[in-house]
Each structure stands twice: as structure tokens, then as C-alpha cells.
Design an enzyme around this catalytic site. Structure first.
Site, mmCIF file in Angstrom:
data_model
loop_
_atom_site.group_PDB
_atom_site.id
_atom_site.type_symbol
_atom_site.label_atom_id
_atom_site.label_comp_id
_atom_site.label_asym_id
_atom_site.label_seq_id
_atom_site.Cartn_x
_atom_site.Cartn_y
_atom_site.Cartn_z
ATOM 1 N N ARG A 152 0.842 -1.245 0.024
ATOM 2 C CA ARG A 152 0.068 -0.084 0.044
ATOM 3 C C ARG A 152 1.030 1.214 0.049
ATOM 4 O O ARG A 152 0.521 2.395 -1.011
ATOM 5 C CB ARG A 152 -0.978 0.016 1.354
ATOM 6 C CG ARG A 152 -2.199 -1.107 1.040
ATOM 7 C CD ARG A 152 -2.884 -0.744 2.311
ATOM 8 N NE ARG A 152 -4.033 -2.018 2.358
ATOM 9 C CZ ARG A 152 -3.942 -3.191 2.886
ATOM 10 N NH1 ARG A 152 -2.522 -3.434 3.443
ATOM 11 N NH2 ARG A 152 -4.896 -3.895 2.808
ATOM 12 N N ILE A 153 1.855 1.302 0.853
ATOM 13 C CA ILE A 153 2.642 2.708 0.847
ATOM 14 C C ILE A 153 3.648 2.758 -0.352
ATOM 15 O O ILE A 153 3.579 3.830 -0.629
ATOM 16 C CB ILE A 153 3.639 2.628 2.402
ATOM 17 C CG1 ILE A 153 2.500 2.573 3.385
ATOM 18 C CG2 ILE A 153 4.452 3.568 2.394
ATOM 19 C CD1 ILE A 153 3.416 2.360 4.653
ATOM 20 N N ASP A 172 9.829 -6.153 -5.838
ATOM 21 C CA ASP A 172 8.897 -6.953 -4.792
ATOM 22 C C ASP A 172 8.690 -8.433 -5.417
ATOM 23 O O ASP A 172 7.818 -8.408 -6.463
ATOM 24 C CB ASP A 172 7.615 -6.309 -4.779
ATOM 25 C CG ASP A 172 6.830 -6.859 -3.618
ATOM 26 O OD1 ASP A 172 6.780 -7.972 -3.299
ATOM 27 O OD2 ASP A 172 6.226 -6.099 -2.785
ATOM 28 N N ALA A 232 10.530 2.152 6.686
ATOM 29 C CA ALA A 232 9.757 0.962 7.085
ATOM 30 C C ALA A 232 10.220 0.403 8.407
ATOM 31 O O ALA A 232 9.657 0.515 9.340
ATOM 32 C CB ALA A 232 10.069 0.021 5.766
ATOM 33 N N ARG A 233 11.074 -0.231 8.316
ATOM 34 C CA ARG A 233 11.954 -0.707 9.635
ATOM 35 C C ARG A 233 13.341 -0.900 9.638
ATOM 36 O O ARG A 233 14.031 -0.884 8.658
ATOM 37 C CB ARG A 233 11.359 -2.205 9.964
ATOM 38 C CG ARG A 233 9.777 -2.488 10.147
ATOM 39 C CD ARG A 233 9.673 -1.898 11.736
ATOM 40 N NE ARG A 233 8.193 -2.297 12.067
ATOM 41 C CZ ARG A 233 7.096 -1.593 11.910
ATOM 42 N NH1 ARG A 233 7.443 -0.245 11.166
ATOM 43 N NH2 ARG A 233 6.016 -1.669 12.238
ATOM 44 N N ASP A 257 13.497 7.467 8.932
ATOM 45 C CA ASP A 257 12.533 7.551 10.059
ATOM 46 C C ASP A 257 12.779 6.301 10.935
ATOM 47 O O ASP A 257 11.807 6.222 12.157
ATOM 48 C CB ASP A 257 11.160 7.532 9.389
ATOM 49 C CG ASP A 257 10.167 7.958 10.551
ATOM 50 O OD1 ASP A 257 10.118 9.020 11.133
ATOM 51 O OD2 ASP A 257 8.894 7.511 10.677
ATOM 52 N N GLU A 262 15.542 1.674 19.003
ATOM 53 C CA GLU A 262 14.621 2.768 19.055
ATOM 54 C C GLU A 262 14.153 2.981 20.525
ATOM 55 O O GLU A 262 13.760 1.973 21.264
ATOM 56 C CB GLU A 262 13.306 2.669 18.163
ATOM 57 C CG GLU A 262 13.720 2.810 16.705
ATOM 58 C CD GLU A 262 12.436 2.742 15.866
ATOM 59 O OE1 GLU A 262 11.429 2.850 16.245
ATOM 60 O OE2 GLU A 262 12.541 2.905 14.679
ATOM 61 N N HIS A 281 10.610 8.121 14.094
ATOM 62 C CA HIS A 281 9.752 7.085 13.813
ATOM 63 C C HIS A 281 8.311 7.921 13.746
ATOM 64 O O HIS A 281 7.587 7.217 14.806
ATOM 65 C CB HIS A 281 9.480 5.897 14.590
ATOM 66 C CG HIS A 281 9.186 4.539 14.120
ATOM 67 N ND1 HIS A 281 9.628 3.444 14.385
ATOM 68 C CD2 HIS A 281 8.042 4.532 13.198
ATOM 69 C CE1 HIS A 281 8.739 2.418 13.605
ATOM 70 N NE2 HIS A 281 7.895 3.179 12.930
#
Length: 323
Positions: A152-153, A172, A232-233, A257, A262, A281
Site C-alpha cells: 500500500r505505501i 517485490d 519501513a523498519r 525515520d 529505538e 519514527h
């Protein structure tokens, strides 16, 4: 007996969530230690997993829930929930995949533009009384954007970046060539994407296969003028390798981000680099997204308390529950 919902990661529940939950007593805990959550979950029917802090929902916590039926992740990610333990114990795990999409896509684009135009450095110099160009920025027009992860993103980022008439490459393995081409992109392997892209933006989920997806070898394939964006991560990128690539100017810039640890540790060397834009984040942290996501969480939890499960990430449990 009244049902109970345990909210982890917060000492209070936002009104937007709570106004939809009518079927349970709500208990909130900012103490996310395994010992404390294992104690509180004993008589809970469900858990609302708030990801305000980086903490796991472990097997011990899950198995301490004597009548635990579901765990709801308040956002997209659920990698810190022991999915196998939940499945083994007949606990449904759900997430909230939709509400944050637009805000994360917009934050991604903000990082792309900030890096491409040297905005943070220019701002800092200007407020200090400077009035000079600290390195030339670059245009995005007709450049190549590489999207890693076309969910989606990733799709929303592409939709918005079409305004810059960029060439779109997509990696992907789970999305077909035709679906990518419908969105104006070209399906390529990861190596081709890294070699040819001017901007590389990561939108993959964190799995065993994607951890350290971008490491020293992958960074070595990128152009020295390339920009890397990660909303993302943090675990998708080898931070040591990224620091080395940035400090040696083997890639131009990075907008991050997310981090492996974290909150980001004060001695993380990436914090000292000049060719980065770093945010805490916060891509999802817009009023619009938070209200939308929290409302959706409340509605989904109320349904779960009454045996209706949506956005289930371990659907095999549903089959067990039917027996």
C-alpha cells in the site's frame, strides 16, 4: 463475568479508541516488562499492543493469558509479537494495515525532497546568519525512483512521485509484473534497482528474509549520487554498513525515520553525519492518521471482543477456533 482488554505501551487510552470499546474493562500499562505484562494478562480477553516503545509480546506473556483470545497491533507492524506462540495457543493476531498509508507515503516524499534539496543544512545555516549554498541540490525530474516493497505505501509513494515524471523501478518478489506495469513501474531484481536508481525507498515488511536486506554489498551497487530512504523498519538496513557508505560518500544522502534500536542511541554514529535527515519514527504521526487509525482500532477491537476478527495475520488460528 466482564471482559478485560489490556493496553500495553501506554498508561492511558486515547479517547478515539476508547469511545468504540463497550464490551470490556480497559487496563492500561506503560510498564512493558515481561514480568508485569505476564501478570496483567492473566485474566485478559485481549491485548491492544501499542508500539510507543520497542518491546516484545513474548511466549511467556501469551501463555500467561489464561483466557487470552486475541492480540491487536495498533499499527501495521507485528514482528515483535511472537506469532508462533500465539498460533500455538489459539490466539488470533490482528493488525491495522490501512490507516497509516497516506501519512507514511507523504513523510517518505518529505524525506526525499529534504535530502535532494539539502533543506536541513540550508535551514540551519540560514538561522545562524549564513547566506550561502552548502552544496548543490538535485532535481527529481526524469530521475529514477527505486521502490523496494510494492504494498500500500509503496504504491502511494509512486502515485505521488509521478508528478516528477520519474522512471519507476520496483523490486517485490510477491507482486506480478502486470500489476507493477499498471502503476507505471517496471519490475526488476534488487541488484538492477540499486544500480540504476537515483532514489531508493524501502517499504518492505520486516521478516527473516528481509532483515539486513540492504547491507554493504547492496550499498556498494548504488550510485555515489544516490539517496536512500527508509520509513519501513530499521532492521532492514545494516546500519554499520550504511554509516560507512555515507561517511565515505559512496552514496550521497540518507533519510531515515526508523532505526535498529529505538529510541535511537545517543552514541549511534549516524547521528553525527551531515548527509542525513533523521526523524524519530514519526511518519505516521499526523493528526489525520492518528485519529483514523485509533478509530479503526477501537471498532476492530470491539468486534474482536464479540468474536469477529478482521485483518488477521495468523489465519490458521481461525480454523482451530471452528473445531
Amino acid at each position: 463475568m466482564e471482559k478485560k482488554l489490556l493496553v500495553t505501551g501506554m498508561d492511558f487510552l486515547l479517547d478515539w479508541v476508547g469511545q468504540h470499546i463497550k464490551s470490556a474493562e480497559i487496563v492500561c500499562s506503560g510498564d512493558v516488562s515481561e514480568e508485569n505484562l505476564s501478570r496483567l494478562v492473566k485474566d485478559a480477553d485481549g491485548i491492544l499492543y501499542m508500539q510507543a516503545k520497542s518491546y516484545p509480546i513474548t511466549r511467556k506473556i501469551i501463555e500467561s493469558g489464561e483466557k487470552l483470545r486475541f492480540i491487536q497491533s495498533a499499527g501495521v507492524g507485528y514482528e515483535r509479537i511472537d506469532l508462533k506462540a500465539a498460533t500455538d495457543n489459539g490466539v488470533v493476531v490482528m493488525n491495522m494495515p490501512v490507516g497509516t498509508t497516506v501519512s507514511v507515503a507523504e513523510h517518505t516524499i518529505a524525506l526525499i525532497l529534504g535530502c535532494a534539496k539539502n533543506l536541513v543544512k540550508a535551514h540551519e545555516n540560514t538561522v545562524k546568519g549564513g547566506w550561502r549554498i552548502l552544496g548543490l541540490g538535485v532535481e527529481l525530474w526524469k530521475k529514477t525512483l527505486g521502490i523496494i516493497g510494492f504494498g500500500r505505501i509503496g504504491i502511494e509513494v509512486v502515485n505521488r512521485m509521478k508528478a516528477f515524471e520519474m522512471n519507476i523501478l520496483v523490486y517485490d518478489p510477491y507482486v506480478g509484473k502486470e500489476d507493477i506495469e499498471k502503476m507505471g513501474g517496471k519490475k526488476v531484481d534488487l541488484q538492477t534497482l540499486l544500480k540504476e536508481s537515483d532514489i531508493v525507498s524501502i517499504h518492505s515488511p520486516l521478516t527473516k528474509e528481509t532483515e539486513n536486506l540492504i547491507g554493504e554489498e547492496e550499498l556498494g551497487l548504488m550510485k555515489p549520487t544516490a539517496i536512500l530512504i527508509n520509513t519501513a523498519r530499521g532492521e532492514l538496513v545494516d546500519e554499520e554498513a550504511l554509516y560507512k557508505a555515507l561517511s565515505e560518500r559512496r552514496i550521497s544522502y540518507a533519510g531515515l525515520d526508523v532505526f535498529r534500536q529505538e529510541p535511537v542511541e545517543a552514541d549511534n554514529p549516524i547521528l553525527k553525519l551531515e548527509n542525513v535527515i533523521l526523524t524519530p519514527h514519526m511518519a505516521v504521526q499526523t493528526l489525520d492518521a492518528v485519529v483514523r487509525m485509533m478509530n479503526q482500532n477501537g471498532i476492530q477491537i470491539e468486534k474482536a471482543l464479540n468474536g469477529i476478527y478482521e485483518n488477521v495475520v495468523n489465519p490458521e488460528v481461525l480454523e482451530k477456533l471452528k473445531k
